[in-house]
Structures are given as structure tokens and as C-alpha cells.
Motif scaffolding. Structure first.
Motif, PDB file in Angstrom:
ATOM      1  N   ALA A 252      45.559  47.767  31.890  1.00 17.29           N
ATOM      2  CA  ALA A 252      44.223  48.237  31.517  1.00 17.29           C
ATOM      3  C   ALA A 252      43.551  48.927  32.689  1.00 17.29           C
ATOM      4  O   ALA A 252      42.872  49.958  32.524  1.00 17.29           O
ATOM      5  CB  ALA A 252      43.369  47.066  31.035  1.00 17.29           C
ATOM      6  N   TYR A 253      43.745  48.405  33.908  1.00 17.07           N
ATOM      7  CA  TYR A 253      43.128  49.011  35.085  1.00 17.07           C
ATOM      8  C   TYR A 253      43.803  50.332  35.432  1.00 17.07           C
ATOM      9  O   TYR A 253      43.128  51.318  35.765  1.00 17.07           O
ATOM     10  CB  TYR A 253      43.199  48.046  36.262  1.00 17.07           C
ATOM     11  CG  TYR A 253      42.279  48.422  37.393  1.00 17.07           C
ATOM     12  CD1 TYR A 253      40.913  48.588  37.181  1.00 17.07           C
ATOM     13  CD2 TYR A 253      42.767  48.623  38.686  1.00 17.07           C
ATOM     14  CE1 TYR A 253      40.054  48.938  38.209  1.00 17.07           C
ATOM     15  CE2 TYR A 253      41.917  48.973  39.733  1.00 17.07           C
ATOM     16  CZ  TYR A 253      40.564  49.137  39.484  1.00 17.07           C
ATOM     17  OH  TYR A 253      39.708  49.485  40.496  1.00 17.07           O
ATOM     18  N   VAL A 254      45.132  50.355  35.321  1.00 21.50           N
ATOM     19  CA  VAL A 254      45.880  51.593  35.581  1.00 21.50           C
ATOM     20  C   VAL A 254      45.455  52.673  34.580  1.00 21.50           C
ATOM     21  O   VAL A 254      45.288  53.844  34.939  1.00 21.50           O
ATOM     22  CB  VAL A 254      47.401  51.344  35.496  1.00 21.50           C
ATOM     23  CG1 VAL A 254      48.174  52.666  35.523  1.00 21.50           C
ATOM     24  CG2 VAL A 254      47.865  50.452  36.641  1.00 21.50           C
TER      25      VAL A 254
ATOM     26  N   PHE B 181      35.396  40.866  30.064  1.00 25.69           N
ATOM     27  CA  PHE B 181      36.196  42.091  29.879  1.00 25.69           C
ATOM     28  C   PHE B 181      36.188  42.512  28.409  1.00 25.69           C
ATOM     29  O   PHE B 181      35.946  43.685  28.093  1.00 25.69           O
ATOM     30  CB  PHE B 181      37.637  41.839  30.354  1.00 25.69           C
ATOM     31  CG  PHE B 181      38.600  42.940  29.999  1.00 25.69           C
ATOM     32  CD1 PHE B 181      38.848  43.981  30.891  1.00 25.69           C
ATOM     33  CD2 PHE B 181      39.282  42.940  28.777  1.00 25.69           C
ATOM     34  CE1 PHE B 181      39.739  44.999  30.564  1.00 25.69           C
ATOM     35  CE2 PHE B 181      40.165  43.958  28.444  1.00 25.69           C
ATOM     36  CZ  PHE B 181      40.392  44.992  29.344  1.00 25.69           C
ATOM     37  N   TRP B 182      36.435  41.576  27.507  1.00 22.69           N
ATOM     38  CA  TRP B 182      36.538  41.910  26.086  1.00 22.69           C
ATOM     39  C   TRP B 182      35.178  42.272  25.493  1.00 22.69           C
ATOM     40  O   TRP B 182      35.079  43.136  24.614  1.00 22.69           O
ATOM     41  CB  TRP B 182      37.182  40.758  25.313  1.00 22.69           C
ATOM     42  CG  TRP B 182      38.656  40.666  25.604  1.00 22.69           C
ATOM     43  CD1 TRP B 182      39.286  39.756  26.400  1.00 22.69           C
ATOM     44  CD2 TRP B 182      39.669  41.563  25.138  1.00 22.69           C
ATOM     45  NE1 TRP B 182      40.633  40.011  26.453  1.00 22.69           N
ATOM     46  CE2 TRP B 182      40.899  41.118  25.680  1.00 22.69           C
ATOM     47  CE3 TRP B 182      39.664  42.688  24.318  1.00 22.69           C
ATOM     48  CZ2 TRP B 182      42.103  41.769  25.427  1.00 22.69           C
ATOM     49  CZ3 TRP B 182      40.860  43.334  24.061  1.00 22.69           C
ATOM     50  CH2 TRP B 182      42.055  42.887  24.605  1.00 22.69           C
ATOM     51  N   ILE B 183      34.130  41.641  25.977  1.00 22.30           N
ATOM     52  CA  ILE B 183      32.782  42.008  25.512  1.00 22.30           C
ATOM     53  C   ILE B 183      32.454  43.438  25.930  1.00 22.30           C
ATOM     54  O   ILE B 183      31.973  44.256  25.127  1.00 22.30           O
ATOM     55  CB  ILE B 183      31.717  41.038  26.085  1.00 22.30           C
ATOM     56  CG1 ILE B 183      31.898  39.631  25.490  1.00 22.30           C
ATOM     57  CG2 ILE B 183      30.303  41.571  25.807  1.00 22.30           C
ATOM     58  CD1 ILE B 183      31.650  39.563  24.000  1.00 22.30           C
ATOM     59  N   LEU B 184      32.738  43.767  27.190  1.00 23.04           N
ATOM     60  CA  LEU B 184      32.465  45.113  27.692  1.00 23.04           C
ATOM     61  C   LEU B 184      33.333  46.156  26.992  1.00 23.04           C
ATOM     62  O   LEU B 184      32.864  47.262  26.695  1.00 23.04           O
ATOM     63  CB  LEU B 184      32.691  45.167  29.203  1.00 23.04           C
ATOM     64  CG  LEU B 184      31.680  44.397  30.055  1.00 23.04           C
ATOM     65  CD1 LEU B 184      32.152  44.307  31.504  1.00 23.04           C
ATOM     66  CD2 LEU B 184      30.305  45.072  29.993  1.00 23.04           C
TER      67      LEU B 184
ATOM     68  N   ILE C 115      34.639  47.520  36.948  1.00 23.73           N
ATOM     69  CA  ILE C 115      34.405  46.539  38.015  1.00 23.73           C
ATOM     70  C   ILE C 115      35.050  45.196  37.694  1.00 23.73           C
ATOM     71  O   ILE C 115      35.633  44.533  38.571  1.00 23.73           O
ATOM     72  CB  ILE C 115      32.884  46.355  38.247  1.00 23.73           C
ATOM     73  CG1 ILE C 115      32.275  47.647  38.798  1.00 23.73           C
ATOM     74  CG2 ILE C 115      32.608  45.187  39.192  1.00 23.73           C
ATOM     75  CD1 ILE C 115      30.751  47.645  38.841  1.00 23.73           C
ATOM     76  N   VAL C 116      34.990  44.800  36.425  1.00 25.02           N
ATOM     77  CA  VAL C 116      35.463  43.464  36.018  1.00 25.02           C
ATOM     78  C   VAL C 116      36.986  43.394  35.924  1.00 25.02           C
ATOM     79  O   VAL C 116      37.588  42.354  36.251  1.00 25.02           O
ATOM     80  CB  VAL C 116      34.813  43.084  34.659  1.00 25.02           C
ATOM     81  CG1 VAL C 116      35.533  41.906  34.014  1.00 25.02           C
ATOM     82  CG2 VAL C 116      33.346  42.771  34.857  1.00 25.02           C
ATOM     83  N   THR C 117      37.637  44.461  35.491  1.00 21.47           N
ATOM     84  CA  THR C 117      39.074  44.417  35.215  1.00 21.47           C
ATOM     85  C   THR C 117      39.915  43.887  36.380  1.00 21.47           C
ATOM     86  O   THR C 117      40.809  43.057  36.166  1.00 21.47           O
ATOM     87  CB  THR C 117      39.590  45.808  34.777  1.00 21.47           C
ATOM     88  OG1 THR C 117      38.809  46.280  33.681  1.00 21.47           O
ATOM     89  CG2 THR C 117      41.056  45.722  34.345  1.00 21.47           C
TER      90      THR C 117
ATOM     91  N   MET D 147      35.795  35.823  33.351  1.00 25.89           N
ATOM     92  CA  MET D 147      35.905  37.273  33.518  1.00 25.89           C
ATOM     93  C   MET D 147      36.668  37.928  32.375  1.00 25.89           C
ATOM     94  O   MET D 147      36.371  39.061  31.994  1.00 25.89           O
ATOM     95  CB  MET D 147      36.578  37.592  34.856  1.00 25.89           C
ATOM     96  CG  MET D 147      35.656  37.404  36.048  1.00 25.89           C
ATOM     97  SD  MET D 147      34.240  38.550  35.997  1.00 25.89           S
ATOM     98  CE  MET D 147      33.443  38.186  37.549  1.00 25.89           C
ATOM     99  N   THR D 148      37.665  37.253  31.839  1.00 18.53           N
ATOM    100  CA  THR D 148      38.422  37.848  30.725  1.00 18.53           C
ATOM    101  C   THR D 148      37.540  37.972  29.483  1.00 18.53           C
ATOM    102  O   THR D 148      37.643  38.947  28.731  1.00 18.53           O
ATOM    103  CB  THR D 148      39.677  37.031  30.402  1.00 18.53           C
ATOM    104  OG1 THR D 148      39.299  35.679  30.077  1.00 18.53           O
ATOM    105  CG2 THR D 148      40.647  37.020  31.581  1.00 18.53           C
TER     106      THR D 148
END
Length: 383
Positions: free
Chosen positions: A323-325, A7-10, A308-310, A3-4
Motif C-alpha cells: 500500500a505504501y509502495v 488506516f482503513w478509516i482514512l 503518514i499512517v501507512t 494504526m491499522t
């Protein structure tokens, strides 16, 4: 998939078009910039024949004003022709145009209503040489606009030029350039110095006749022209001193629908001409199309994926919590700005609000496009 890593790709895909791509253009222009393309001489070496094609559909209320503006344009006698391309208008537009026949205003009527580009094609077929200028009825051109425009064609590498848009408020004042407009105009300048524009201002642009020979009536003419330039070995460039003025929409709520229509038409153009994304054939122009068009259209999807991924990454590091905040705060500001006029007046909040608005429109347009919606027939926006 980790998932990480996702995250970086997105995140990379989300920021590439708006931030990384511009810096890439700057870097490439350090080595390949064509400064001459955007720096025309003070006076043209010659005055080529110019045909101004004004496209109209049921414009009986505004066509007289547009003809008056066109007849006031400064250009050597006998060198400028005015053609009104009627997209099978059903009101008095055609008869009004014909009443100006004694002032060398010519009407070309499309046999059936198939859209703006089809009407333009009918008019293009009547032009044998020189420069063609395309303009909408709602666009006002400055008296010396054509004189300024033709200077750019002294450069043999330039196949088309795009004006820059200026909005006129209801009180008659010209609206100032916001941060987004300044960014887009800067980006156009960088693209012009490299492989050329990937899209022109559809309301006012010009091209050599030979660039208009291959005219796809199902693709927007601004993209059509940029693609034709690349195929013919020319480039399309921006002309910051050639301005087109048009008033804000009579109903501001229609702006969202206009954005949807514009994006769907652009997506249709890429669907019909996928070869333009082949760097082996089009080189840096393909890179610009992919970066400025395709990846920008994908931003709302990658932002949604990122949101969604974060949360699935937050156990890995406190960074992902932040990052989500940050995402929650960003969208929260946009939502608050939507309901608060005072917040929307703050420049930083306005940029966030506008960015989210644009990407909601892109998401909506993408869903409609994938659902099979296409837009060919053209309905001018009321202004």
C-alpha cells in the motif's frame, strides 16, 4: 488508536466520494429514480416568460458579443427579456448596454460592488414571474438553447436546470470530453434522478422565479439555487442537451487560482447554511451534499493522513508495504507527469496528474478557508 484501524478509516474516507458514493447513487436509483425529471418532452406544453440575466463587471471588450449572442436566441416574440446586471462596473460596460435599449436590452446596476450574487439579486428584484436564466458574459448559448431549456420546466418537480459546459480552444474547436468530465456529467445525471443536483453550472443555469426569492449574496449562486430548490420541495436537474460554450482561460496558469476561488466560495456556502447537512430536514439531498461536497473537500486531508499512517502499519502485514509502495508510485507518476509533456499525454498518467492537481488545490483552499479567507467580490477570469 490502532494504526491499522486508522488506516482503513482514512482509506474509506479517501475513496468514498469518488467511488463508493456513485455506486450508492446507482443502487438508490434502482428504487427511487425519477427518470421523468431528466427526460423532458420534445416540445414544451407552453412558452413561459423568460428573463435572461447576464452578470457583468468591467466587460467593455466582450459585452457587445454577448448581447449579440443573446439577441439571436430563438424564442417566441415578446417572451424573452434580456437584463444585464452590472456589478458597479467602472469602465464603458454600462454605456454600451444602454446603447441597446432600443432592442429591449435593459441595464440593472448594483448600487455598490458587493459581488456577482448581489448584482444578480438587483436584477432578480425586477422580475415578477416566469423563468430566470443566468449566464456569464464569457458563455455562448446556442440559438435554440432557451427553447430546449424551458421543456424541463414542464415537470412540476423541477425547480432549476443546469447546462453542461463545453470548452472552446483558441483555434475555435470544441474540446473533447475527458474522462473526468464524463465522470462528473454521469454523476450529475444520477443526482438529478434522485434528490437533485447539489451544484449547477454557474456560467449558465435557469430557475423558477419563486426559487430565487431567497437569495444569499454571500453564497455562490449555483449552490444557492440548488439549496433553494431543496427547501421549496423542487429539485435541480442537469440538461445534457443545453450547452454553454466558453473559451479556455487566456492565461492557463490562472486555472489554479480559479479552482481555489470556486472551492472557498463553496465552503463558505456550507458554513452559512449548515442546515443543508441535516438529513432529518433535507433527506437524501443532505446525503448528496455530504458525499459530493464535504467528503470530496476532505480527500486531500485523508490522503495525507493515509500517507503518514501507512508506514506505522507495515510491521503488521506485507499488504501495508504494498500500500505504501503504491502511494509512492502514484504520487511519483504525478510528479513525473508535471515535468514531462509526453507522459502527460498518456491517458492513465493524465488522470493521475489531474487528480493530484485537484487535491492540491482542495488542500490549499481548505487551509486558506480555515485561516479565515472568504471570497465574495467577483472578478471574471480573462478568456
Amino acid at each position: 488508536m490502532d494504526m491499522t484501524f486508522l488506516f482503513w478509516i482514512l482509506l474509506l474516507l479517501s475513496v468514498f466520494s469518488y467511488f463508493i458514493y456513485p455506486f450508492t447513487l446507482l443502487l438508490l436509483n434502482k428504487f427511487k429514480a425519477d427518470e421523468a425529471a431528466i427526460n423532458p418532452p420534445d416540445e414544451p406544453a407552453s412558452y413561459p416568460d423568460v428573463t435572461l440575466i447576464v452578470t457583468a463587471y468591467n466587460e467593455e471588450k466582450r459585452i457587445r458579443e454577448k448581447i449579440k449572442n443573446s439577441l439571436e436566441l430563438e424564442y417566441p416574440d415578446g417572451k424573452l427579456a434580456l437584463v444585464v446586471a452590472s456589478d458597479s462596473s467602472t469602465d464603458e460596460t454600462d454605456s454600451i448596454v444602454e446603447s441597446y435599449a432600443d432592442q429591449n436590452v435593459r441595464l440593472v446596476r448594483a448600487q455598490e460592488r458587493l459581488g456577482k450574487e448581489n448584482a444578480q439579486l438587483a436584477a432578480i428584484k425586477t422580475v415578477e414571474h416566469g423563468i430566470i436564466v443566468f449566464s456569464d458574459v464569457a458563455t455562448r448559448i446556442e440559438p435554440d438553447g432557451i427553447m430546449k431549456l424551458v421543456r424541463y420546466f414542464d415537470n412540476p418537480t423541477v425547480g432549476a436546470i443546469s447546462s453542461e459546459d463545453r470548452f472552446v480552444s483558441k483555434d475555435g474547436s470544441v474540446a473533447g470530453e475527458g474522462a473526468y468530465v464524463k465522470y462528473e456529467m454521469w454523476l450529475r445525471k444520477q443526482e438529478s434522478k434522485l434528490a437533485g443536483l447539489v451544484g449547477l453550472s454557474g456560467s449558465f443555469f435557469a430557475a423558477r422565479v419563486e426559487v430565487c426569492e431567497q437569495w444569499d449574496i454571500h453564497s455562490p449562486s449555483d449552490f444557492n439555487t440548488a439549496l433553494n430548490c431543496a427547501q421549496a420541495g423542487y429539485k435541480a436537474v442537469t440538461a445534457p442537451d443545453v450547452l454553454g460554450f466558453y473559451t479556455d482561460l487566456a492565461d492557463p496558469s490562472k486555472e489554479y487560482a480559479r479552482k481555489i476561488r470556486t472551492v472557498i466560495r463553496g465552503m463558505t456556502a456550507l458554513e452559512r447554511h449548515p442546515e443543508v447537512m441535516n438529513p432529518g430536514k433535507f433527506g437524501l439531498f443532505s446525503f448528496q451534499v455530504l458525499s459530493h461536497k464535504l467528503l470530496r473537500w476532505s480527500v486531500p486531508w485523508t490522503l495525507l493522513g493515509l500517507f503518514i499512517v501507512t508506514p506505522f502499519c507495515m510491521d503488521e502485514s506485507g499488504f501495508y508495504v504494498l500500500a505504501y509502495v503504491a502511494q509512492l508510485a502514484f504520487y511519483g507518476i504525478a510528479l513525473a507527469a508535471h515535468w514531462s509533456d509526453s507522459l502527460r499525454q498518456k491517458s492513465w498518467a493524465k488522470i493521475i496528474y489531474f487528480f493530484v492537481q485537484v487535491n492540491i488545490a482542495l488542500l490549499d483552499a481548505g487551509i486558506q478557508f480555515l485561516s479565515g479567507k472568504r471570497m465574495t467580490v467577483w472578478q471574471p477570469s480573462a478568456r
